[in-house]
Design an enzyme around this catalytic site. Structure first.
Site: not given
Length: 324
Positions: A13-14, A16-18, A44, A110-112, A139, A143, A167, A182, A190
């Site tokens: 996942g290189h 992506g953001m993380v 994957l 994830s925190s979820c 989701y 996780k 988080t 998000h 916006r």
């Protein structure tokens, strides 16, 4: 160069953001043998392809930052995609890592994963103690399964597979889509568009009272590498039996109103903020307990305003390539 820095490290996942932040962090620390695979080179979701890739490249460490992600709208619209793809990605990677004799894996969750009404701040032992938030339950279940996969391979095969639960993240390479993003990228975009259009007000969903915690992705990457590099005895001593995941956050939260006011400052918006209380607020508070992580020698260093300026700068420099 240290022995650890010379190891072959696969970051799944290189792009992506993380994942991209983890690659940046590893490069900063002198890791010289980082391997990646884009979607056109490695699917994957294809178990056979993943096993073949591991057999060919033989990584010694694996960071699992690959995932199907999205905001409330995307989670509600595509629940089957979210649970299926995330289950397949993590299962294929963890199982292939085991069969390729990879001893060290870091799974990013994830925190979820925590119950909707978990006590605040949320401790690691809150896992599986209550019902999940319905809007992203598929989701979250995927996780949770990733955490349990890591725990199970550790128990049955003596692996050193670790899990970190971040988080709310933001920063470079975030998704600024007007519907699927998000809260931070959505508000940055916006407010940016309001400034360009000369608008005198920006409407924000909800009362502005809910409290949320936000972590810059570069801090998340630093924490991930820190946890991966911990001596096994130190890491094991910080976790309870059957509870191998570690929260990653700032330990500090703010109201959505305070967040919006800071974003207005960062983007140069000087108009009025209007909060539409007819729209749902969601959970009143979501804050991670990061006691365990601090005891392991790491804490966040990027304050919210500085992090937002960094994220906004990235947006401005990549505006034309941002998903829309």
């Amino acid at each position: 160069m240290s022995e650890a820095n010379a190891q072959k490290v696969f970051v799944a996942g290189h792009r992506g953001m993380v994942g991209s932040a983890i690659v940046r962090r590893l490069e900063t620390l002198g890791y010289s043998n980082i391997v990646t695979a884009s979607k056109d080179r490695l699917n994957l979701l294809d178990q056979a392809a993943v096993h073949s890739w591991f057999s060919e490249h033989k990584p010694q460490q694996v960071y699992i930052a690959a995932a199907r992600v999205g905001g409330i709208h995307a989670n509600n619209a595509y629940p089957a995609d979210f649970i299926y793809e995330n289950l397949m990605i993590e299962a294929n990677l963890i199982h292939a890592a085991h069969h390729a004799d990879v001893q060290k894996v870091l799974f990013l969750g994830s925190s979820c994963i925590y119950p909707k009404f978990a006590d605040q701040p949320m401790r690691e032992d809150a896992l599986l103690t209550g019902v999940l938030e319905p809007t992203n339950e598929p989701y979250a279940i995927a996780k949770i399964a990733g955490i349990k996969l890591c725990e199970s391979y550790n128990r049955q095969f003596g692996r050193d597979y670790r899990s970190v639960m971040p988080t709310n993240l933001y920063g470079p390479n975030d998704n600024f889509h007007p519907e699927n993003s998000h809260v931070i990228p959505a508000l940055l975009r916006r407010f940016h568009e309001a400034v360009k259009a000369g608008d005198q007000e920006v409407v924000i969903w909800g009362s502005g009272n809910p409290m949320r915690e936000f972590l810059h992705v570069d801090d998340m990457a630093a924490a991930s590498v820190h946890v991966m590099e911990l001596d096994n005895r130190v890491y094991a001593s910080s976790t309870e039996p059957m509870l191998s995941h570690i929260n990653v956050g700032t330990g500090v939260d703010c109201t959505i109103r305070e967040l919006a006011e800071t974003i207005a400052k960062v983007t140069g918006f000087s108009g009025d903020l209007l909060f539409d209380s007819s729209k749902p607020d969601g959970t009143p508070r979501k804050l991670m307990d990061v006691t365990r992580l601090k005891a392991l020698g790491w804490e966040a260093s990027i304050d919210l305003e500085s992090g937002l300026r960094n994220a906004y700068d990235w947006f401005l420099n990549n505006e034309h390539g941002v998903r829309s």
